[in-house]
Enzyme design. Structure first.
Site, PDB file in Angstrom:
ATOM      1  N   ASN A  34    -114.317  20.581   3.886  1.00 53.77           N
ATOM      2  CA  ASN A  34    -114.966  21.887   3.923  1.00 53.77           C
ATOM      3  C   ASN A  34    -113.873  22.893   3.553  1.00 53.77           C
ATOM      4  OD1 ASN A  34    -116.450  24.141   4.478  1.00 53.77           O
ATOM      5  ND2 ASN A  34    -117.064  23.511   6.543  1.00 53.77           N
ATOM      6  N   ARG A  93    -118.226  19.984   0.800  1.00 48.54           N
ATOM      7  CA  ARG A  93    -119.198  21.061   0.938  1.00 48.54           C
ATOM      8  C   ARG A  93    -118.906  22.058  -0.178  1.00 48.54           C
ATOM      9  NH1 ARG A  93    -118.230  26.195   4.085  1.00 48.54           N
ATOM     10  NH2 ARG A  93    -120.164  27.322   3.820  1.00 48.54           N
ATOM     11  N   HIS A 132    -125.084  28.979   3.800  1.00 49.71           N
ATOM     12  CA  HIS A 132    -124.994  28.404   5.152  1.00 49.71           C
ATOM     13  C   HIS A 132    -126.121  27.391   5.375  1.00 49.71           C
ATOM     14  CE1 HIS A 132    -123.043  32.454   6.427  1.00 49.71           C
ATOM     15  NE2 HIS A 132    -122.078  31.560   6.290  1.00 49.71           N
ATOM     16  N   ARG A 176    -118.063  42.228   4.767  1.00 50.66           N
ATOM     17  CA  ARG A 176    -119.069  42.470   3.714  1.00 50.66           C
ATOM     18  C   ARG A 176    -120.125  43.450   4.207  1.00 50.66           C
ATOM     19  NH1 ARG A 176    -120.287  36.140   2.714  1.00 50.66           N
ATOM     20  NH2 ARG A 176    -118.399  35.678   3.878  1.00 50.66           N
ATOM     21  N   GLU A 211    -121.397  21.659  10.242  1.00 46.46           N
ATOM     22  CA  GLU A 211    -121.686  21.527   8.808  1.00 46.46           C
ATOM     23  C   GLU A 211    -121.189  20.199   8.248  1.00 46.46           C
ATOM     24  OE1 GLU A 211    -119.717  25.302   8.207  1.00 46.46           O
ATOM     25  OE2 GLU A 211    -121.533  26.152   7.342  1.00 46.46           O
TER      26      GLU A 211
HETATM   27  P1  ADP Z   1    -116.816  31.201   9.173  1.00 42.33           P
HETATM   28  O1  ADP Z   1    -117.076  29.727   9.301  1.00 42.33           O
HETATM   29  O2  ADP Z   1    -117.939  31.992   8.607  1.00 42.33           O
HETATM   30  O3  ADP Z   1    -115.483  31.563   8.592  1.00 42.33           O
HETATM   31  P2  ADP Z   1    -116.731  31.283  12.060  1.00 42.33           P
HETATM   32  O4  ADP Z   1    -118.073  30.796  12.432  1.00 42.33           O
HETATM   33  O5  ADP Z   1    -115.543  30.436  12.372  1.00 42.33           O
HETATM   34  O6  ADP Z   1    -116.718  31.788  10.585  1.00 42.33           O
HETATM   35  O7  ADP Z   1    -116.539  32.730  12.684  1.00 42.33           O
HETATM   36  C1  ADP Z   1    -115.330  33.412  12.598  1.00 42.33           C
HETATM   37  C2  ADP Z   1    -115.448  34.776  13.239  1.00 42.33           C
HETATM   38  O8  ADP Z   1    -116.087  34.665  14.520  1.00 42.33           O
HETATM   39  C3  ADP Z   1    -114.079  35.376  13.531  1.00 42.33           C
HETATM   40  O9  ADP Z   1    -113.687  36.231  12.508  1.00 42.33           O
HETATM   41  C4  ADP Z   1    -114.296  36.143  14.787  1.00 42.33           C
HETATM   42  O10 ADP Z   1    -114.687  37.454  14.438  1.00 42.33           O
HETATM   43  C5  ADP Z   1    -115.475  35.524  15.462  1.00 42.33           C
HETATM   44  N1  ADP Z   1    -115.127  34.746  16.657  1.00 42.33           N
HETATM   45  C6  ADP Z   1    -114.474  33.568  16.727  1.00 42.33           C
HETATM   46  N2  ADP Z   1    -114.389  33.136  18.007  1.00 42.33           N
HETATM   47  C7  ADP Z   1    -115.009  34.078  18.763  1.00 42.33           C
HETATM   48  C8  ADP Z   1    -115.248  34.233  20.155  1.00 42.33           C
HETATM   49  N3  ADP Z   1    -114.834  33.318  21.049  1.00 42.33           N
HETATM   50  N4  ADP Z   1    -115.907  35.332  20.552  1.00 42.33           N
HETATM   51  C9  ADP Z   1    -116.326  36.249  19.663  1.00 42.33           C
HETATM   52  N5  ADP Z   1    -116.130  36.178  18.366  1.00 42.33           N
HETATM   53  C10 ADP Z   1    -115.480  35.109  17.896  1.00 42.33           C
END
Ligand code: ADP
Length: 348
Positions: A9, A62, A148, A200, A335
């Site tokens: 991924n 992915r 997603h 975004r 995923e």
């Molecule tokens: P992606 O896979 O889209 O990159 P994630 O699902 O890993 O993203 O989400 C990342 C975002 O989630 C981080 O930028 C942060 O803002 C938020 N995040 C991560 N852990 C936590 C948490 N424990 N509580 C609140 N927000 C969180």
């Protein structure tokens, strides 16, 4: 015979990997802060070394934008060409993912691509069509593709009836799904459409874009990297917003806007589905922030959504109260697991 599949991924600066034997996870890891092609190459060497105690049968990737490729595909020169063609609509993801696919060719394993768009391949005509001239949309394959998909499919696969899934992470999207068939999703031709996200803007009046273009701004960079939670509050990490929102006006506004935009999309999807049986929260923000789930669900009291406070605060799997007319779930997304299931389906 059991098959071992190494799933990649690839993100804009990382490679998450998971080694499966059929659908059982054997090991997983994450290589971060990758910048150059050499960094990615070195990370891949390390990953293969870490997995060397196991004979790997297949690689699975992915890939964010599959365009018209609607199914899990064995990667051939033709498939690579398509991934490249659709890079234009996923410039942060597809080029890096293609680069990793090519770097993996030296390991001489059959490679499969699993697309984030394929769950939405058969969206209804009215949901996927943009109201611009048909000769243009047909020439360039312009339509809503949705993203997603592996996540929305994974968290909804065991839910029957009318379901709304909220994938809330650094990128966020919401889907309306009826008996496992998606009817609509908030992201579009690109992962920029829909609700606001970490950096975004989400959906915006196109007039704003024309205006800023006339003023000579780099609009693509602004709405991709400088907007959303970051544009409003200065923070793109939701944890910082939560920490500051009770004392800082901008963080509070970013939080309120995020809740408002999510609520509006959920509201419209309740209409699309003509009701609601299941509401699912997933991805890092959806899985970990009881306050956000509480505030969204408070806006949905009018259709009988009721949370169990304790279960919500503990991030339990089912967080609705027994008196709720809608089941509300927190489901950890996976995923990679979904990707491996898709590849196994094809191999069978
Ligand atoms: P992606 O896979 O889209 O990159 P994630 O699902 O890993 O993203 O989400 C990342 C975002 O989630 C981080 O930028 C942060 O803002 C938020 N995040 C991560 N852990 C936590 C948490 N424990 N509580 C609140 N927000 C969180």
């Amino acid at each position: 015979m059991l098959k071992s599949i190494l799933v990649f991924n690839v993100g804009s600066s990382s490679i998450k990997y998971s080694l499966f034997e059929d659908s059982n996870l054997l090991k997983s890891g994450n290589k971060e802060r990758l910048k150059s092609k050499e960094d990615y190459n070195k990370a891949l060497q390390e990953i293969f070394l870490e997995c060397s105690d196991k004979k790997i049968d297949f690689l699975a990737h992915r890939v964010v934008h599959g365009g018209e490729l609607k199914k899990t595909s064995l990667i051939t020169p033709k498939v690579k060409k398509k991934i490249k063609q659709f890079s234009e609509f996923a410039p942060l993801h597809n080029p890096k993912q293609l680069m990793v696919i090519e770097l993996c060719e030296k390991f001489k394993k059959p490679q499969y691509a699993v697309f984030d768009t394929m769950f939405f391949a058969e969206l209804p005509e009215v949901s996927k069509t943009y109201a611009i001239p048909k000769k243009i949309t047909e020439k360039y394959d312009i339509r809503k593709y949705g993203f997603h998909g592996l996540s929305h499919e994974y968290v909804s696969q065991n839910l029957k009836g009318k379901t709304i899934t909220c994938h809330l992470g650094s990128g966020s999207s919401i889907s309306a799904i009826k008996n496992n068939k998606p009817l609509d999703t908030s992201m579009g031709l690109t992962p920029l459409e829909g609700i606001m996200m970490g950096t975004r803007s989400g959906s915006i009046d196109p007039g704003v874009i024309f205006f800023l273009q006339k003023k000579k701004y780099d609009v693509e960079d602004i709405i991709t990297n400088q907007s959303g939670l970051k544009g409003i509050s200065g923070y793109n990490d939701f944890r910082n917003i939560l920490k500051n929102m009770d004392t800082n006006k901008e963080s509070k506004l970013a939080y309120d806007l995020f809740i408002y935009k999510i609520t509006k999309v959920i509201g419209s999807y309740i209409t699309v589905l003509n009701g609601l049986d299941n509401l699912v929260f997933t991805a890092a923000i959806g899985e970990n922030v009881p306050r956000l789930r509480r505030d969204i669900c408070n806006n949905l009291k009018f259709i009988g959504v009721k949370l169990n406070k304790k279960k919500n605060n503990n991030n339990e799997r089912k967080i609705s109260s027994i008196f709720s007319k809608v089941n509300v779930y927190v489901i950890k997304t996976d995923e990679e697991k979904m990707a491996v299931e898709e590849v196994l389906k094809v191999l069978k």
